[in-house]
Design an enzyme around this catalytic site. Sequence first.
Site, mmCIF file in Angstrom:
data_model
loop_
_atom_site.group_PDB
_atom_site.id
_atom_site.type_symbol
_atom_site.label_atom_id
_atom_site.label_comp_id
_atom_site.label_asym_id
_atom_site.label_seq_id
_atom_site.Cartn_x
_atom_site.Cartn_y
_atom_site.Cartn_z
ATOM 1 N N ALA A 255 44.350 -157.516 19.597
ATOM 2 C CA ALA A 255 43.087 -156.605 19.551
ATOM 3 C C ALA A 255 42.349 -156.958 18.289
ATOM 4 O O ALA A 255 42.669 -157.483 17.442
ATOM 5 C CB ALA A 255 43.414 -155.102 19.492
ATOM 6 N N GLY B 101 47.911 -157.717 21.567
ATOM 7 C CA GLY B 101 47.215 -157.465 22.533
ATOM 8 C C GLY B 101 47.083 -158.733 23.351
ATOM 9 O O GLY B 101 46.949 -158.903 24.463
ATOM 10 N N GLU C 151 50.204 -158.941 25.271
ATOM 11 C CA GLU C 151 49.988 -158.010 26.331
ATOM 12 C C GLU C 151 49.115 -158.336 27.608
ATOM 13 O O GLU C 151 49.325 -157.979 28.700
ATOM 14 C CB GLU C 151 49.358 -156.495 25.773
ATOM 15 C CG GLU C 151 50.660 -156.082 24.869
ATOM 16 C CD GLU C 151 50.129 -154.720 24.048
ATOM 17 O OE1 GLU C 151 49.023 -155.025 23.390
ATOM 18 O OE2 GLU C 151 50.800 -153.909 24.000
ATOM 19 N N GLU D 85 52.430 -155.888 15.872
ATOM 20 C CA GLU D 85 51.653 -154.635 15.311
ATOM 21 C C GLU D 85 52.410 -153.819 14.185
ATOM 22 O O GLU D 85 51.807 -153.234 13.574
ATOM 23 C CB GLU D 85 51.828 -153.659 16.614
ATOM 24 C CG GLU D 85 50.704 -154.212 17.824
ATOM 25 C CD GLU D 85 51.269 -155.282 18.584
ATOM 26 O OE1 GLU D 85 52.114 -155.903 18.438
ATOM 27 O OE2 GLU D 85 50.450 -155.483 19.817
HETATM 28 N N1 T1G Z 1 41.348 -158.989 14.757
HETATM 29 C C1 T1G Z 1 40.375 -159.392 13.955
HETATM 30 N N2 T1G Z 1 40.137 -160.580 13.202
HETATM 31 C C2 T1G Z 1 41.015 -161.313 13.138
HETATM 32 C C3 T1G Z 1 42.368 -161.082 13.864
HETATM 33 C C4 T1G Z 1 42.277 -159.866 14.602
HETATM 34 N N3 T1G Z 1 43.438 -159.466 15.257
HETATM 35 N N4 T1G Z 1 43.340 -162.002 13.400
HETATM 36 C C5 T1G Z 1 42.688 -162.829 12.884
HETATM 37 N N5 T1G Z 1 41.533 -162.393 12.503
HETATM 38 C C6 T1G Z 1 40.426 -163.171 11.679
HETATM 39 C C7 T1G Z 1 40.970 -163.083 10.110
HETATM 40 O O1 T1G Z 1 40.499 -161.925 9.733
HETATM 41 C C8 T1G Z 1 40.160 -164.224 9.568
HETATM 42 O O2 T1G Z 1 38.522 -163.767 9.531
HETATM 43 C C9 T1G Z 1 40.279 -165.282 10.724
HETATM 44 O O3 T1G Z 1 40.370 -164.397 12.179
HETATM 45 C C10 T1G Z 1 41.078 -166.263 10.559
HETATM 46 O O4 T1G Z 1 42.282 -165.629 10.436
HETATM 47 C C11 T1G Z 1 46.707 -153.171 21.366
HETATM 48 C C12 T1G Z 1 47.007 -152.949 18.721
HETATM 49 C C13 T1G Z 1 45.997 -165.157 14.514
HETATM 50 C C14 T1G Z 1 48.101 -166.084 13.305
HETATM 51 O O5 T1G Z 1 48.113 -158.874 14.080
HETATM 52 O O6 T1G Z 1 48.216 -163.394 12.564
HETATM 53 O O7 T1G Z 1 46.867 -156.273 19.247
HETATM 54 O O8 T1G Z 1 38.464 -164.403 7.061
HETATM 55 O O9 T1G Z 1 42.905 -166.644 8.236
HETATM 56 O O10 T1G Z 1 45.850 -168.515 9.256
HETATM 57 O O11 T1G Z 1 48.805 -153.795 20.936
HETATM 58 O O12 T1G Z 1 45.003 -164.379 11.856
HETATM 59 O O13 T1G Z 1 37.743 -166.066 8.981
HETATM 60 O O14 T1G Z 1 36.552 -163.686 8.517
HETATM 61 O O15 T1G Z 1 44.631 -165.282 9.515
HETATM 62 O O16 T1G Z 1 44.842 -169.714 11.377
HETATM 63 C C15 T1G Z 1 47.722 -157.832 16.673
HETATM 64 C C16 T1G Z 1 46.756 -160.993 13.196
HETATM 65 C C17 T1G Z 1 46.449 -156.881 16.497
HETATM 66 C C18 T1G Z 1 47.547 -161.037 14.584
HETATM 67 C C19 T1G Z 1 45.787 -166.919 12.700
HETATM 68 N N6 T1G Z 1 47.367 -159.209 16.113
HETATM 69 N N7 T1G Z 1 46.154 -162.313 12.982
HETATM 70 O O17 T1G Z 1 46.313 -167.410 11.426
HETATM 71 O O18 T1G Z 1 43.686 -167.684 10.244
HETATM 72 S S1 T1G Z 1 46.800 -155.447 17.033
HETATM 73 C C20 T1G Z 1 47.741 -159.349 14.858
HETATM 74 C C21 T1G Z 1 47.088 -163.422 12.551
HETATM 75 C C22 T1G Z 1 47.080 -155.275 18.624
HETATM 76 C C23 T1G Z 1 47.542 -154.144 20.514
HETATM 77 C C24 T1G Z 1 47.646 -154.163 19.198
HETATM 78 C C25 T1G Z 1 46.543 -164.520 12.084
HETATM 79 C C26 T1G Z 1 46.560 -165.699 13.198
HETATM 80 P P1 T1G Z 1 37.701 -164.473 8.472
HETATM 81 P P2 T1G Z 1 43.551 -166.364 9.432
HETATM 82 P P3 T1G Z 1 45.277 -168.265 10.457
#
Ligand code: T1G
Length: 691
Positions: free
Chosen positions: A62, A101, A104, A124
Amino acid sequence: MSLVAYTIQHAVAVVAIDNPPVNALGAAVRQGLAAAVAQANGDATVTAIVIASAGKAFIAGADISEFGKPPAAPLLPDLLDAIEASAKPVVAAIHGVALGGGLEVALACHGRVALPAAKLGLPEVKLGLIPGAGGTQRLPRLIGAAKAFPMMLSGEPISAGLALDYGLLDEVVSSDVVAAAIRLAEALAAEGRRPVTSTATVALTEADRESFEALAKDALKKADGMPTVPALVEAVRATALPFKEGVAVERKLFLSLIADERSKALRHVFFAEREVAKVPGIGSEVKPREITAAAVIGAGTMGGGIAMCFANAGIPVTLIETAQAALDNGINRIAAIYDISVSRGSLTPEARKQRLALIKPAVGLAAAAGADIVVEAAFEEMGVKKQIFGELDRVAKPGAILASNTSYLDVPTIAAATGRPQDVIGMHFFSPANVMKLLEVVRPQGVADDAVATAVALGRKLGKVPVVVGNGFGFVGNRMLEQRTRAAERLLIAGALPHEVDAALVDFGFKMGPFAMADLAGNDIGWRSRRARGLKAAVADAICDAGWFGQKTGRGYYIYPQGARTGQRCPEVEALIARISAEQGVTRRAFTQAEILARLLDPMVNEGARILEEGIAARPGDIDIVWINGYNWPAWRGGPMYWADSVGLDVIAKRLEAQAAEAGDKALEPAPLLTRLPAESKGFAGLRTDS
Ligand code: T1G
């Protein structure tokens, strides 16, 4: 331009997400996916559907930046229900990561294909949440609760290979994952087989549930007060209900967590940790220098730990001492640390051998001649550092980065000992260097941008969280720590006791309080530093004058019988504190835990405000990241500056004014920034010092 492309290949609708940088499921993507699935189902020529994506990630989850804002239709759970209810089979073509997500979405599909390097997970919990779009209900139905629960509890992704073994994937293909997904989609359309995870009952056997319950019991014992664990257990238990009821339980738990202050703080940390990688004035056009060989000067605790960081990252490192005996001690200490990892099973004997082979011991600075970077970790005394850097200037190859691990000395003065100040930088590791994540990259005036970029890139390669800070006494972390240390001393004299002060921080979420920490590190370290700077601390000095240096002497602020790791209250110390209060004419009084916490943390926040005013840190979030990764500030509290905003800067400013008046100490008065921001109805959030 839509973020979701729609093309037809072999009568299969290929729906491709293209929402850089990581295909987060923002509202526009959800709307595009919903429209594409509807369009495919409305097109009689289409037999099946594939969901794929462009860029480095399948779907990263998400869009975390949308949390807390009014939700936009379609909500993710509704979109996933539409995918699952599709009359035409939908197959996910996974490359990169399918997280949160994103996984999911794949779970709502009727089939899943991935490339070998793909990773799949539900992280999450790292944001103080649980999966909120059916993940806690579909994943256990597909692979069993005993496998699904640990994945959701750790938040760590699993490999495509393991996912295939678990039955989470139908196929792993070496290339062209979209073509493979099209083939599977066509087969599902032909067979009419639509395995739907929401009704899968294969996995949730009684034996599986019993295994899950055993894991849940253990997890609940270790929950440490975090609400995510009981919520996750309750959600997975709800798989015993019909799917729709289970999803309702999950949704209720998810919504309560998303509103929880601890999750909000963890989401702040997520973005702050990514912001910190953006160094003001140094864009991606500044290329880091290549680092293929390193050298570390000093084989003491810090130097040995730093050498291990290089070896652990596969970078050959020459470890240099002035005498063979000290070098042997250093190498033996490193080998002993690796032995502990092997005995714990966290390192294989082969890896231990490989890493030790990457550390080349040597006597004399000449051995640093071939290094692309030299990290000096010698005695914390300016004369010693200037002598070393003067010699390194003659020895090191042109273009080598010359870094000092100094924890508070003036880096420009060190740089001035060389003829190449543009290559001299601070790289302040935190003890134990092979464990602590924080790396303060000290950027003095005159250092080259690519030297800074190199230190940051290298820090990340070493598995650290690099934070670029300006040059100034104590940089960021230690400068704020000193304020807390002084505040703790003032509290003892005013009436609090060591165990009360420590308890206040432990109850706040720190692993240890200041006095237990001092006993662990050795009270003589601070004692030497104060004497070198002509500073006094009545209680701390008296403790050291008595030789009570801490655990290493069996007693410090506490007593450690038979070398125990946990100290006991010491009547002699408490009597000594009372005597010093009397000598200073102070009438001791009791303090509540809230008062102790405010008196410890407010001066730290105040110093953080000054650090921002001086531009020593670029953003308040950088200071938060320093304290979370270098000093065990609990991440679910967001960091000192985030915490200050949650308390209210006007509240903190008023408390500081009262403390300054009570102590008669102007240094305690609120920094200008700490009064200006609340006057403008602002907090630290969003402040930038480089703008
Ligand atoms: N939402 C918004 N922005 C995100 C994002 C996300 N989920 N993931 C990464 N970004 C942005 C980050 O802020 C950065 O922005 C750029 O992407 C590169 O990220 C309903 C509720 C995918 C492994 O927790 O683990 O789904 O600084 O530097 O090192 O059940 O990002 O460039 O402007 O980390 O290559 C669950 C979080 C969400 C995954 C990539 N998902 N992200 O790593 O790049 S909650 C997560 C990561 C959810 C559902 C629930 C990593 C990555 P900017 P980065 P990276």
